[in-house]
Design a protein around this motif. Structure first.
Motif, PDB file in Angstrom:
ATOM      1  N   GLU A 147     -30.456 -14.825  -0.746  1.00 14.53           N
ATOM      2  CA  GLU A 147     -30.943 -13.437  -0.773  1.00 14.53           C
ATOM      3  C   GLU A 147     -29.888 -12.517  -0.147  1.00 14.53           C
ATOM      4  OE1 GLU A 147     -31.870 -15.578   1.372  1.00 14.53           O
ATOM      5  OE2 GLU A 147     -32.072 -14.665   3.346  1.00 14.53           O
ATOM      6  N   LYS A 148     -28.900 -13.159   0.555  1.00 13.37           N
ATOM      7  CA  LYS A 148     -27.834 -12.310   1.104  1.00 13.37           C
ATOM      8  C   LYS A 148     -26.916 -11.932  -0.066  1.00 13.37           C
ATOM      9  CE  LYS A 148     -27.012 -14.503   5.343  1.00 13.37           C
ATOM     10  NZ  LYS A 148     -26.749 -15.836   5.102  1.00 13.37           N
ATOM     11  N   LYS A 149     -26.502 -10.676  -0.099  1.00 14.52           N
ATOM     12  CA  LYS A 149     -25.636 -10.290  -1.222  1.00 14.52           C
ATOM     13  C   LYS A 149     -24.307 -11.025  -1.061  1.00 14.52           C
ATOM     14  CE  LYS A 149     -27.325  -5.632  -2.125  1.00 14.52           C
ATOM     15  NZ  LYS A 149     -27.817  -5.251  -0.776  1.00 14.52           N
ATOM     16  N   SER A 150     -23.894 -11.731  -2.096  1.00 16.88           N
ATOM     17  CA  SER A 150     -22.560 -12.344  -1.999  1.00 16.88           C
ATOM     18  C   SER A 150     -21.563 -11.330  -2.565  1.00 16.88           C
ATOM     19  CB  SER A 150     -22.559 -13.623  -2.832  1.00 16.88           C
ATOM     20  OG  SER A 150     -22.930 -13.272  -4.155  1.00 16.88           O
ATOM     21  N   GLU A 151     -21.823 -10.051  -2.237  1.00 20.90           N
ATOM     22  CA  GLU A 151     -21.008  -9.005  -2.872  1.00 20.90           C
ATOM     23  C   GLU A 151     -19.569  -9.051  -2.335  1.00 20.90           C
ATOM     24  OE1 GLU A 151     -23.272  -5.891  -0.222  1.00 20.90           O
ATOM     25  OE2 GLU A 151     -21.852  -4.859  -1.503  1.00 20.90           O
ATOM     26  N   GLN A 152     -18.667  -8.658  -3.172  1.00 17.29           N
ATOM     27  CA  GLN A 152     -17.257  -8.613  -2.820  1.00 17.29           C
ATOM     28  C   GLN A 152     -16.771  -7.201  -3.149  1.00 17.29           C
ATOM     29  OE1 GLN A 152     -14.725 -11.720  -3.186  1.00 17.29           O
ATOM     30  NE2 GLN A 152     -16.295 -12.841  -2.073  1.00 17.29           N
ATOM     31  N   VAL A 153     -15.763  -6.755  -2.459  1.00 16.07           N
ATOM     32  CA  VAL A 153     -15.105  -5.505  -2.834  1.00 16.07           C
ATOM     33  C   VAL A 153     -13.622  -5.808  -3.036  1.00 16.07           C
ATOM     34  CG1 VAL A 153     -16.734  -4.069  -1.528  1.00 16.07           C
ATOM     35  CG2 VAL A 153     -14.589  -4.814  -0.466  1.00 16.07           C
ATOM     36  N   LYS A 154     -12.958  -4.953  -3.793  1.00 16.04           N
ATOM     37  CA  LYS A 154     -11.503  -5.038  -3.960  1.00 16.04           C
ATOM     38  C   LYS A 154     -10.944  -3.768  -3.345  1.00 16.04           C
ATOM     39  CE  LYS A 154      -8.080  -6.346  -7.467  1.00 16.04           C
ATOM     40  NZ  LYS A 154      -7.162  -5.227  -7.767  1.00 16.04           N
ATOM     41  N   ALA A 155      -9.923  -3.929  -2.502  1.00 17.77           N
ATOM     42  CA  ALA A 155      -9.386  -2.736  -1.842  1.00 17.77           C
ATOM     43  C   ALA A 155      -7.886  -2.852  -1.611  1.00 17.77           C
ATOM     44  CB  ALA A 155     -10.096  -2.524  -0.497  1.00 17.77           C
ATOM     45  N   SER A 156      -7.276  -1.671  -1.546  1.00 18.93           N
ATOM     46  CA  SER A 156      -5.870  -1.552  -1.131  1.00 18.93           C
ATOM     47  C   SER A 156      -5.862  -0.747   0.160  1.00 18.93           C
ATOM     48  CB  SER A 156      -5.063  -0.814  -2.201  1.00 18.93           C
ATOM     49  OG  SER A 156      -5.114  -1.516  -3.431  1.00 18.93           O
ATOM     50  N   HIS A 157      -4.799  -0.888   0.938  1.00 15.89           N
ATOM     51  CA  HIS A 157      -4.744  -0.095   2.170  1.00 15.89           C
ATOM     52  C   HIS A 157      -3.295   0.227   2.520  1.00 15.89           C
ATOM     53  CE1 HIS A 157      -3.661  -3.187   5.458  1.00 15.89           C
ATOM     54  NE2 HIS A 157      -3.375  -3.716   4.287  1.00 15.89           N
ATOM     55  N   ILE A 158      -3.153   1.235   3.344  1.00 12.98           N
ATOM     56  CA  ILE A 158      -1.860   1.556   3.946  1.00 12.98           C
ATOM     57  C   ILE A 158      -2.056   1.405   5.450  1.00 12.98           C
ATOM     58  CG2 ILE A 158      -0.129   3.357   4.367  1.00 12.98           C
ATOM     59  CD1 ILE A 158      -0.941   4.491   1.564  1.00 12.98           C
ATOM     60  N   LEU A 159      -1.260   0.533   6.038  1.00 13.92           N
ATOM     61  CA  LEU A 159      -1.367   0.250   7.470  1.00 13.92           C
ATOM     62  C   LEU A 159      -0.137   0.785   8.188  1.00 13.92           C
ATOM     63  CD1 LEU A 159      -2.388  -1.337  10.028  1.00 13.92           C
ATOM     64  CD2 LEU A 159      -1.142  -3.298   9.113  1.00 13.92           C
ATOM     65  N   ILE A 160      -0.342   1.567   9.231  1.00 12.02           N
ATOM     66  CA  ILE A 160       0.777   1.968  10.101  1.00 12.02           C
ATOM     67  C   ILE A 160       0.552   1.290  11.453  1.00 12.02           C
ATOM     68  CG2 ILE A 160       2.062   3.856  11.181  1.00 12.02           C
ATOM     69  CD1 ILE A 160       2.260   3.772   8.095  1.00 12.02           C
ATOM     70  N   LYS A 161       1.460   0.403  11.797  1.00 12.51           N
ATOM     71  CA  LYS A 161       1.339  -0.346  13.048  1.00 12.51           C
ATOM     72  C   LYS A 161       1.934   0.444  14.212  1.00 12.51           C
ATOM     73  CE  LYS A 161       1.402  -5.080  11.218  1.00 12.51           C
ATOM     74  NZ  LYS A 161       2.111  -6.408  11.288  1.00 12.51           N
ATOM     75  N   HIS A 162       1.656  -0.046  15.416  1.00 12.22           N
ATOM     76  CA  HIS A 162       2.207   0.591  16.622  1.00 12.22           C
ATOM     77  C   HIS A 162       2.466  -0.503  17.662  1.00 12.22           C
ATOM     78  CE1 HIS A 162      -1.881   0.080  18.179  1.00 12.22           C
ATOM     79  NE2 HIS A 162      -2.311   0.664  17.071  1.00 12.22           N
TER      80      HIS A 162
END
Ligand SMILES: Cn1nc(-c2ccccc2)cc1C(=O)N[C@H](Cc1nc2ccccc2[nH]1)C(=O)O
Length: 165
Positions: free
Chosen positions: A49-64
């Motif tokens: 009953e838990k959604k086995s939903e997935q998303v697809k994403a891109s990101h831009i990461l700026i580290k420090h």
């Protein structure tokens, strides 16, 4: 009628805890199908009953300098402060808002401190429990083709996220 001593709050729907006078012990009764069981029924943990939903994403990461791994393909030793990284990402975010969402891929390739930069920041599909929580929550809150308005901070640094599926 005996009050449910445990409140029955972790019993599956329909089940109640009762007391057998003849056996002088508790049992469980399902008021939906009138079955009973000596053993406490477990909540369905198969997760169906838990959604086995997935998303697809891109990101831009700026580290420090306080990032979990203050190094990237771009810079061997990242020394900018968290605040400077935030400012740098805000400039990038404005640039994408001006140029349009189709510029995300190219800008990620040039600017992102994540090793996914070479794929335009694409992280592929992921379910819950895979990415750092603040990132996961932000990504799952987006609709498809939506870019995060807020900058998301994790132990890796500061991100903007584009959900692509
Ligand atoms: C989660 N992930 N996927 C890739 C990736 C995906 C596709 C192709 C190449 C690399 C890199 C990473 C990764 O953790 N990269 C880290 C930085 C980072 N930290 C993150 C936290 C949350 C989401 C993405 C993140 N990326 C690094 O390079 O230091």
């Amino acid at each position: 009628r005996k009050r449910q001593s445990d409140g029955g709050d972790d019993l599956p729907p329909g089940w109640v805890k009762r007391h057998s006078k003849s056996k002088n012990r508790s049992y469980y009764f399902n008021t939906e199908n009138n079955t009973s069981s000596w053993d406490r029924p477990r909540k369905d943990t198969s997760g169906e009953e838990k959604k086995s939903e997935q998303v697809k994403a891109s990101h831009i990461l700026i580290k420090h300098r306080e990032s979990r791994r203050p190094s990237s393909w771009k810079e061997e030793n990242i020394t900018r402060t968290s605040e400077e990284a935030l400012e740098k990402l805000k400039v990038i975010q404005r640039q994408i808002e001006e140029e349009g969402i189709e510029s995300f891929d190219k800008i990620a390739q040039e600017e992102s401190d994540c090793s996914s930069a070479k794929r335009g920041g694409d992280l592929g599909y992921f379910g819950r429990g895979k990415m750092q929580k603040p990132f996961e929550d932000a990504a799952f809150a987006l609709t498809v083709n939506e870019m995060s308005k807020e900058i998301v901070s994790t132990e890796s640094g500061h991100h903007i996220i584009l959900r692509t599926a």
